[in-house]
Design an enzyme around this catalytic site. Structure first.
Site, PDB file in Angstrom:
ATOM      1  N   TRP A 123     -42.112   1.352 -38.924  1.00  0.00           N
ATOM      2  CA  TRP A 123     -41.578   0.303 -39.909  1.00  0.00           C
ATOM      3  C   TRP A 123     -42.457  -0.375 -40.763  1.00  0.00           C
ATOM      4  CZ3 TRP A 123     -40.365  -0.348 -35.336  1.00  0.00           C
ATOM      5  CH2 TRP A 123     -40.626  -1.071 -34.749  1.00  0.00           C
TER       6      TRP A 123
ATOM      7  N   GLU B 271     -47.718   2.779 -26.622  1.00  0.00           N
ATOM      8  CA  GLU B 271     -48.131   1.470 -26.577  1.00  0.00           C
ATOM      9  C   GLU B 271     -49.927   2.220 -26.379  1.00  0.00           C
ATOM     10  OE1 GLU B 271     -46.664  -0.599 -26.689  1.00  0.00           O
ATOM     11  OE2 GLU B 271     -45.043  -0.746 -25.794  1.00  0.00           O
TER      12      GLU B 271
ATOM     13  N   VAL C 196     -49.837   4.972 -42.937  1.00  0.00           N
ATOM     14  CA  VAL C 196     -49.341   5.761 -42.957  1.00  0.00           C
ATOM     15  C   VAL C 196     -49.188   6.964 -43.782  1.00  0.00           C
ATOM     16  CG1 VAL C 196     -48.825   8.134 -40.963  1.00  0.00           C
ATOM     17  CG2 VAL C 196     -50.056   6.264 -40.280  1.00  0.00           C
TER      18      VAL C 196
HETATM   19  N1  ARG Z   1     -41.044  -3.033 -28.060  1.00  0.00           N
HETATM   20  C1  ARG Z   1     -42.323  -1.817 -27.165  1.00  0.00           C
HETATM   21  C2  ARG Z   1     -43.630  -2.373 -28.128  1.00  0.00           C
HETATM   22  O1  ARG Z   1     -42.958  -2.300 -29.956  1.00  0.00           O
HETATM   23  C3  ARG Z   1     -41.699  -0.395 -27.222  1.00  0.00           C
HETATM   24  C4  ARG Z   1     -40.591  -0.151 -27.579  1.00  0.00           C
HETATM   25  C5  ARG Z   1     -40.401   1.746 -26.884  1.00  0.00           C
HETATM   26  N2  ARG Z   1     -39.796   2.872 -27.533  1.00  0.00           N
HETATM   27  C6  ARG Z   1     -39.416   2.921 -26.278  1.00  0.00           C
HETATM   28  N3  ARG Z   1     -38.114   3.843 -26.474  1.00  0.00           N
HETATM   29  N4  ARG Z   1     -39.375   2.901 -25.509  1.00  0.00           N
HETATM   30  O2  ARG Z   1     -44.646  -1.941 -28.556  1.00  0.00           O
HETATM   31 ZN    ZN Z   2     -44.509  -1.159 -30.531  1.00  0.00          ZN
HETATM   32 CA    CA Z   3     -45.466   4.765 -44.049  1.00  0.00          CA
END
Ligand code: ARG
Ligand code: ZN
Ligand code: CA
Length: 259
Positions: free
Chosen positions: A176, A165, A193
């Site tokens: 992606w 985050e 990137v």
């Molecule tokens: N779903 C969240 C986002 O897109 C966080 C994903 C975090 N993944 C983890 N393995 N802690 O911001």
């Molecule tokens: Zn995210």
């Molecule tokens: Ca890329």
């Protein structure tokens, strides 16, 4: 060479059930991970496949719990607030406002605001990109995926949700490129990137190397990047150009954090 930038943090704990009032120790465990990950001091960096060892980069950004509050008084950098809300919604963003059961941000040009609360729909966390409204600026993480002790639950109990985050907060996109939602758009998106391979959609769980998509063989997706969706144990690195993008953000829209 780049200076190391240190960013003051305030952690706002919003709790309904007592167990959601996570301990200072749990918060400290999260700060350790965040700093290791942004200084390439995470012990699991050794999981990076040899082909990307030179691409994995120290971000030269550190984070510390604030010692002075917005009034100039000493603080632990932690606020604790009881709330009548059993869960908070990312769509309503109500954790960031006292009037809706949350707590107001500290000035977001001087502090990284981190709200920890119960999130609805099993969401782990969400972030605001640079350039948005000041009063909602910062990141939100569920108490179930914060730090490495206490209420943190596997497989998201290694503190990587906050690393991911804060990557967004510093302008990083998903690795992606967030394409593929519409049929036919797979592999057309970008994270802006260049040293991350073009990749179809998110990876989950604990993939084994290589994971090929978008004709990106033989090395395939850089699924061990903090900006993919794999388990905490499987995400271990930022790239050189991701780091450049975060520092461009700190020279630009977030330049108030330069000392
Ligand atoms: N779903 C969240 C986002 O897109 C966080 C994903 C975090 N993944 C983890 N393995 N802690 O911001
Ligand atoms: Zn995210
Ligand atoms: Ca890329």
């Amino acid at each position: 060479q780049r200076d190391v930038i240190s960013i003051p943090v305030v952690v706002h704990v919003l709790w309904n059930k007592p167990e959601q009032n996570i301990s200072d120790e749990q918060i400290a465990s999260q700060m350790i991970v965040l700093n290791q990950d942004f200084r390439k001091q995470n012990p699991d960096i050794s999981q990076v496949p040899p082909v990307w060892e030179d691409t994995a980069e120290d971000a030269d950004i550190e984070f510390h719990l604030a010692t002075v509050d917005p009034e100039g008084l000493p603080t632990t950098g932690i606020t604790r607030t009881h709330t009548s809300k059993e869960q908070f919604s990312a769509f309503e963003d109500d954790v960031k406002t006292s009037a809706t059961g949350g707590i107001d941000a500290w000035p977001s040009d001087q502090y990284l605001n981190i709200w920890v609360c119960a999130l609805s729909y099993g969401l782990l966390g969400y972030a605001q990109f640079p350039g948005g409204p000041a009063h909602t600026d910062g990141v939100v993480v569920t108490y179930k995926a914060f730090g490495t002790t206490g209420t943190a639950e596997a497989p998201f109990n290694l503190g990587r949700t906050l690393t991911h985050e804060v990557g967004h907060w510093l302008d990083l996109r998903h690795i992606w490129g967030d394409d593929g939602m519409e049929p036919g758009t797979e592999c057309t998106g970008t994270d802006h990137v260049d040293d991350t391979p073009n990749q179809d959609g998110p990876n989950f769980g604990t993939p084994s190397f290589p994971q090929i998509s978008c004709n990106n063989g033989p090395d395939g997706d850089m699924f061990m990047n903090f900006m993919d969706y794999v388990n905490d144990s499987a995400m271990v690195m930022f790239t050189d150009e991701q780091v450049e993008r975060m520092h461009a953000c700190l020279q630009g829209p977030r330049s108030s954090f330069l000392s």
